[in-house]
Design an enzyme around this catalytic site. Structure first.
Site, PDB file in Angstrom:
ATOM      1  CG  ASP A   1      -4.062  -5.908  -0.129  1.00 18.83           C
ATOM      2  OD1 ASP A   1      -4.475  -4.739  -0.258  1.00 18.83           O
ATOM      3  OD2 ASP A   1      -3.536  -6.325   0.924  1.00 18.83           O
ATOM      4  CE1 TYR A  17       0.805  -1.657   8.779  1.00 18.88           C
ATOM      5  CE2 TYR A  17      -0.847  -2.072  10.460  1.00 18.88           C
ATOM      6  CZ  TYR A  17      -0.151  -2.472   9.336  1.00 18.88           C
ATOM      7  OH  TYR A  17      -0.426  -3.685   8.775  1.00 18.88           O
ATOM      8  CG  HIS A  28      -1.721  -1.194   1.413  1.00 18.30           C
ATOM      9  ND1 HIS A  28      -1.879  -1.831   2.619  1.00 18.30           N
ATOM     10  CD2 HIS A  28      -2.432  -1.916   0.520  1.00 18.30           C
ATOM     11  CE1 HIS A  28      -2.665  -2.887   2.462  1.00 18.30           C
ATOM     12  NE2 HIS A  28      -3.010  -2.963   1.200  1.00 18.30           N
ATOM     13  CE  LYS A  53       1.655   3.119   5.174  1.00 14.14           C
ATOM     14  NZ  LYS A  53       1.302   1.910   4.410  1.00 14.14           N
TER      15      LYS A  53
END
Length: 183
Positions: free
Chosen positions: A168, A132, A62, A72
């Protein structure tokens, strides 16, 4: 915190030495002053937590497009993952190069993934939990992804790729004209 720069500029592995006693253990996951030394200069826009039940499962790859590119800080808090970052920065000398590290709940290590990278991971054990920290506000309209099995990327997943989400698995293969994103 100990910082180890990787072969991709801006991508950093972070290790910690948790304090342990009879009660359990303690580790600092985020310290803005320490992380400033390796490039984290953003506020935290949102925090996500994922649980993955089965080894082999892949989440990702992503990324966000401008104006919502984001950094991130990815930390495995239970189990073990093979964490992957792909450089998709326009004009980068390592464009479409990837780097992976094993992150585990036992080690509480992290990857600092800067803007301009696609990110994903494969669960290497059952019952994986990942936290995250994102530098930007959630912007679903700017979410994108690369197909985890795109031959152009040549990511060598340690286990057979399985249990991709519908989203995905629907990411298209890279178009030859893909020039990346400007962070």
């Amino acid at each position: 915190m100990v910082f180890r720069r990787t072969e991709l500029d801006g991508l950093v592995e972070i290790t910690r030495t948790p304090r342990e006693d009879a009660r359990g253990r303690f580790a600092r996951i985020f310290d803005s002053q320490d992380l400033l030394t390796v490039g984290w200069h953003w506020s935290i826009g949102h925090v996500n937590f994922s649980e993955t039940s089965r080894a082999g499962t892949v989440r990702g790859l992503h990324y966000q497009v401008p104006p919502s590119t984001e950094a991130k800080l990815v930390t495995c808090v239970r189990g073990e993952i093979w964490d992957v970052a792909v450089d998709i920065r326009t004009g980068s000398p390592t464009f479409l190069g990837w780097c992976a590290r094993t992150l585990s709940g036992d080690r509480l290590n992290s990857m600092l993934v800067p803007p301009g990278f696609a990110h994903g991971f494969q669960a290497m054990s059952d019952h994986v939990s990942v936290m995250y920290l994102h530098s930007g506000a959630y912007a679903p309209q700017d979410e994108r992804g690369l197909h985890a099995e795109d031959e152009r990327l040549r990511v060598t997943w340690p286990l057979p790729v399985c249990r991709l989400s519908e989203r995905d698995s629907s990411f298209p293969l890279l178009d030859p004209g893909f020039t990346g994103v400007t962070p």
